[in-house]
Motif scaffolding. Structure first.
Motif, PDB file in Angstrom:
ATOM      1  N   THR A 107      47.508  15.681  14.853  1.00 48.32           N
ATOM      2  CA  THR A 107      48.729  15.883  14.069  1.00 48.32           C
ATOM      3  C   THR A 107      49.433  14.565  13.792  1.00 48.32           C
ATOM      4  O   THR A 107      50.056  14.390  12.741  1.00 48.32           O
ATOM      5  N   ALA A 108      49.327  13.634  14.723  1.00 50.33           N
ATOM      6  CA  ALA A 108      49.985  12.334  14.561  1.00 50.33           C
ATOM      7  C   ALA A 108      49.413  11.544  13.385  1.00 50.33           C
ATOM      8  O   ALA A 108      50.030  10.560  12.945  1.00 50.33           O
ATOM      9  N   ARG A 109      48.274  11.960  12.829  1.00 41.03           N
ATOM     10  CA  ARG A 109      47.646  11.221  11.739  1.00 41.03           C
ATOM     11  C   ARG A 109      47.668  11.984  10.415  1.00 41.03           C
ATOM     12  O   ARG A 109      47.116  11.504   9.421  1.00 41.03           O
ATOM     13  N   LEU A 110      48.289  13.157  10.401  1.00 44.28           N
ATOM     14  CA  LEU A 110      48.243  14.014   9.220  1.00 44.28           C
ATOM     15  C   LEU A 110      49.594  14.121   8.546  1.00 44.28           C
ATOM     16  O   LEU A 110      50.625  13.742   9.101  1.00 44.28           O
ATOM     17  N   GLN A 111      49.576  14.689   7.348  1.00 41.47           N
ATOM     18  CA  GLN A 111      50.813  14.966   6.622  1.00 41.47           C
ATOM     19  C   GLN A 111      50.555  16.095   5.623  1.00 41.47           C
ATOM     20  O   GLN A 111      49.410  16.448   5.333  1.00 41.47           O
ATOM     21  N   GLY A 112      51.642  16.683   5.117  1.00 39.40           N
ATOM     22  CA  GLY A 112      51.560  17.707   4.087  1.00 39.40           C
ATOM     23  C   GLY A 112      50.770  18.935   4.504  1.00 39.40           C
ATOM     24  O   GLY A 112      50.823  19.366   5.661  1.00 39.40           O
ATOM     25  N   PRO A 113      49.998  19.517   3.577  1.00 35.98           N
ATOM     26  CA  PRO A 113      49.250  20.751   3.872  1.00 35.98           C
ATOM     27  C   PRO A 113      48.278  20.610   5.032  1.00 35.98           C
ATOM     28  O   PRO A 113      48.072  21.570   5.786  1.00 35.98           O
ATOM     29  N   ASP A 114      47.666  19.424   5.183  1.00 40.67           N
ATOM     30  CA  ASP A 114      46.742  19.227   6.302  1.00 40.67           C
ATOM     31  C   ASP A 114      47.470  19.376   7.636  1.00 40.67           C
ATOM     32  O   ASP A 114      46.922  19.938   8.594  1.00 40.67           O
ATOM     33  N   LEU A 115      48.690  18.879   7.703  1.00 42.21           N
ATOM     34  CA  LEU A 115      49.455  18.979   8.927  1.00 42.21           C
ATOM     35  C   LEU A 115      49.821  20.441   9.215  1.00 42.21           C
ATOM     36  O   LEU A 115      49.774  20.892  10.366  1.00 42.21           O
ATOM     37  N   VAL A 116      50.179  21.180   8.175  1.00 45.50           N
ATOM     38  CA  VAL A 116      50.494  22.604   8.346  1.00 45.50           C
ATOM     39  C   VAL A 116      49.278  23.355   8.899  1.00 45.50           C
ATOM     40  O   VAL A 116      49.398  24.180   9.809  1.00 45.50           O
ATOM     41  N   LEU A 117      48.107  23.080   8.353  1.00 40.14           N
ATOM     42  CA  LEU A 117      46.885  23.720   8.837  1.00 40.14           C
ATOM     43  C   LEU A 117      46.597  23.348  10.290  1.00 40.14           C
ATOM     44  O   LEU A 117      46.142  24.187  11.076  1.00 40.14           O
ATOM     45  N   ALA A 118      46.858  22.088  10.643  1.00 41.10           N
ATOM     46  CA  ALA A 118      46.627  21.657  12.023  1.00 41.10           C
ATOM     47  C   ALA A 118      47.536  22.417  12.979  1.00 41.10           C
ATOM     48  O   ALA A 118      47.118  22.821  14.073  1.00 41.10           O
ATOM     49  N   ARG A 119      48.799  22.625  12.575  1.00 41.44           N
ATOM     50  CA  ARG A 119      49.709  23.361  13.466  1.00 41.44           C
ATOM     51  C   ARG A 119      49.303  24.824  13.570  1.00 41.44           C
ATOM     52  O   ARG A 119      49.481  25.455  14.624  1.00 41.44           O
ATOM     53  N   ALA A 120      48.755  25.387  12.512  1.00 39.20           N
ATOM     54  CA  ALA A 120      48.242  26.756  12.601  1.00 39.20           C
ATOM     55  C   ALA A 120      47.090  26.813  13.605  1.00 39.20           C
ATOM     56  O   ALA A 120      47.004  27.734  14.429  1.00 39.20           O
ATOM     57  N   ALA A 121      46.206  25.814  13.551  1.00 40.56           N
ATOM     58  CA  ALA A 121      45.087  25.763  14.494  1.00 40.56           C
ATOM     59  C   ALA A 121      45.584  25.589  15.924  1.00 40.56           C
ATOM     60  O   ALA A 121      45.008  26.138  16.871  1.00 40.56           O
ATOM     61  N   ALA A 122      46.677  24.841  16.108  1.00 43.11           N
ATOM     62  CA  ALA A 122      47.216  24.621  17.458  1.00 43.11           C
ATOM     63  C   ALA A 122      47.688  25.918  18.090  1.00 43.11           C
ATOM     64  O   ALA A 122      47.704  26.047  19.322  1.00 43.11           O
ATOM     65  N   GLY A 123      48.079  26.887  17.269  1.00 46.65           N
ATOM     66  CA  GLY A 123      48.552  28.150  17.812  1.00 46.65           C
ATOM     67  C   GLY A 123      47.483  28.927  18.554  1.00 46.65           C
ATOM     68  O   GLY A 123      47.796  29.726  19.455  1.00 46.65           O
ATOM     69  N   VAL A 124      46.211  28.707  18.212  1.00 46.95           N
ATOM     70  CA  VAL A 124      45.127  29.479  18.836  1.00 46.95           C
ATOM     71  C   VAL A 124      44.949  29.122  20.313  1.00 46.95           C
ATOM     72  O   VAL A 124      45.032  30.005  21.184  1.00 46.95           O
TER      73      VAL A 124
END
Length: 405
Positions: A107-124
């Motif tokens: 997440t520290a290297r992402l932004q925008g939609p990619d970051l949103v997708l990463a946070r969705a993945a973190a929920g699992v």
């Protein structure tokens, strides 16, 4: 000792399910993984706000990131509780921590939609870690007490980590330092796997050979719906606390004080619920909390002066955490196999994530009290369901006594 005396019923309030008591070290380890899994909701305002300030998320994407992570967390906790076998828990905990650490670091290297997708993945993986803790709580002889301890500890942990990040880490390393700190926390938490039991006793209704725990009975689903509605109300109202304060004409310092007071009162509410666990009826406490919360929302709707707004914020936070532990005995009474109790955290997370989404359809920049209307409606549904569950249960007990006499 007879075979009958060694058999522990799922609804026995004095023994662990299956008669296998966990040690203090094993309980602490299970709580640690649950706290790590639920850490992000208390840090989202700090971290997502900092991402927006740095230009890596838009205002709309803040809402998307917060919602999808909590949704994924709730869905993962529910699916894990329904489908996972309560075995190889140490391996599951380590893999979930590794996955969550990797996503936080990414997440520290992402932004925008990619970051949103990463946070969705973190929920699992977060949901899987929460499942480990909820499975321990559901098997304990006093699940409402352990739920209260878990809620109180997680709130304190969120507060302390948020304060530490804001005071020491983020001033030097920015928001990236915050997410790297979360990754390090996950890696450190893996050490608790050595103290975690490698498996839990299967719940009644699951396969005796360690198969999946399975889904709750219908009354269990109804109990989960009550928990869902309660958190819909909480999520819908609290996310609009700042706009409500602004609409009431308060200065910017008021909402900061309101959040701090609410957090302190949440800890007090969770602690008091822990002390009362096993000594009071869940139906009485949930009815009291539901009615008192309706009164608090009515007070917010009047757009009160700053002093009263702070008092109402404290009451809101107190009732919020005070009620949550009593949802556990409600779920167990509705579904004595305790399968619904294992899924309870997932239902709460789904409610907390969808409440703001539903409320967003009822507010405008000038008028935000539509969120209060939604919160009141959800509370009414919560009270109707909990009252029905209690009355039906009481009637069944009465009929059983009558048939025996």
């Amino acid at each position: 000792m007879t075979a009958h005396s060694t058999t522990i019923n799922a609804t026995d309030s004095t023994h662990w399910v299956g008669g296998h008591a966990l040690s203090g070290r094993e309980i602490v380890a299970a709580l640690i993984f649950g706290v790590v899994g639920i850490m992000i909701p208390g840090l989202q305002p700090l971290l997502l706000g900092a991402l927006a300030e740095s230009g890596r998320l838009s205002a709309a994407q803040i809402g998307y990131a917060a919602t999808v992570e909590l949704l994924a967390m709730g869905a993962a906790a529910i699916l894990a509780g329904a489908l996972f076998k309560p075995v190889r828990l140490r391996l599951i905990a380590v893999l979930a921590c590794l996955a969550l650490a990797a996503i936080d670091a990414l997440t520290a290297r992402l932004q925008g939609p990619d970051l949103v997708l990463a946070r969705a993945a973190a929920g699992v993986p977060s949901g899987v870690l929460i499942w480990i803790t909820l499975s321990m709580i559901a098997r304990s002889p006093t699940p409402e007490r352990w739920a209260g301890i878990y809620l109180t500890v997680q709130t304190l942990a969120q507060f302390l980590l948020a304060a530490m990040l804001a005071a020491t880490v983020m001033p030097h390393w920015g928001v990236d330092g915050g997410f790297v700190s979360l990754a390090i926390l996950c890696l450190v938490a893996m050490a608790a796997a050595f103290a975690l039991p490698n498996q839990y006793v299967p719940l009644p209704g699951g396969a005796a050979d360690g198969g999946p725990a399975g889904f709750p009975v219908m009354r269990g689903w109804i109990a989960l719906l009550a928990a869902f509605f309660y958190l819909v109300s909480i999520g819908a109202v609290w996310v609009y606390a700042e706009p409500l304060s602004r609409q009431a004409g308060h200065g910017p310092m008021v909402i900061g004080a309101a959040v701090s007071i609410s957090l302190a009162c949440q800890v007090a509410g969770g602690a008091l619920a822990t002390l009362l666990a096993g000594r009071v009826r869940w139906s009485h406490m949930l009815t009291l909390c539901g009615l008192a919360s309706l009164a608090v929302l009515g007070g917010f709707a009047l757009l009160p002066p700053a002093g009263l707004f702070l008092v109402l914020s404290g009451l809101f936070g107190f009732l919020w955490l005070f009620a949550l532990p009593f949802l556990v005995p409600m779920a167990i009474e509705a579904d004595p196999t305790r399968r619904a109790a294992v899924l309870l955290g997932g239902a709460q997370l789904l409610g907390a994530s969808l409440g703001p989404l539903f409320a967003s359809m009822l507010v405008s920049d000038a008028e935000t009290r539509g969120a209060l209307g939604l919160g009141a409606a959800a509370l009414c549904l919560f009270l109707i369901i909990t009252t029905w569950l209690h009355r039906v249960s009481a009637r069944q007990i009465f009929n059983t006594i009558e048939s025996e006499t």
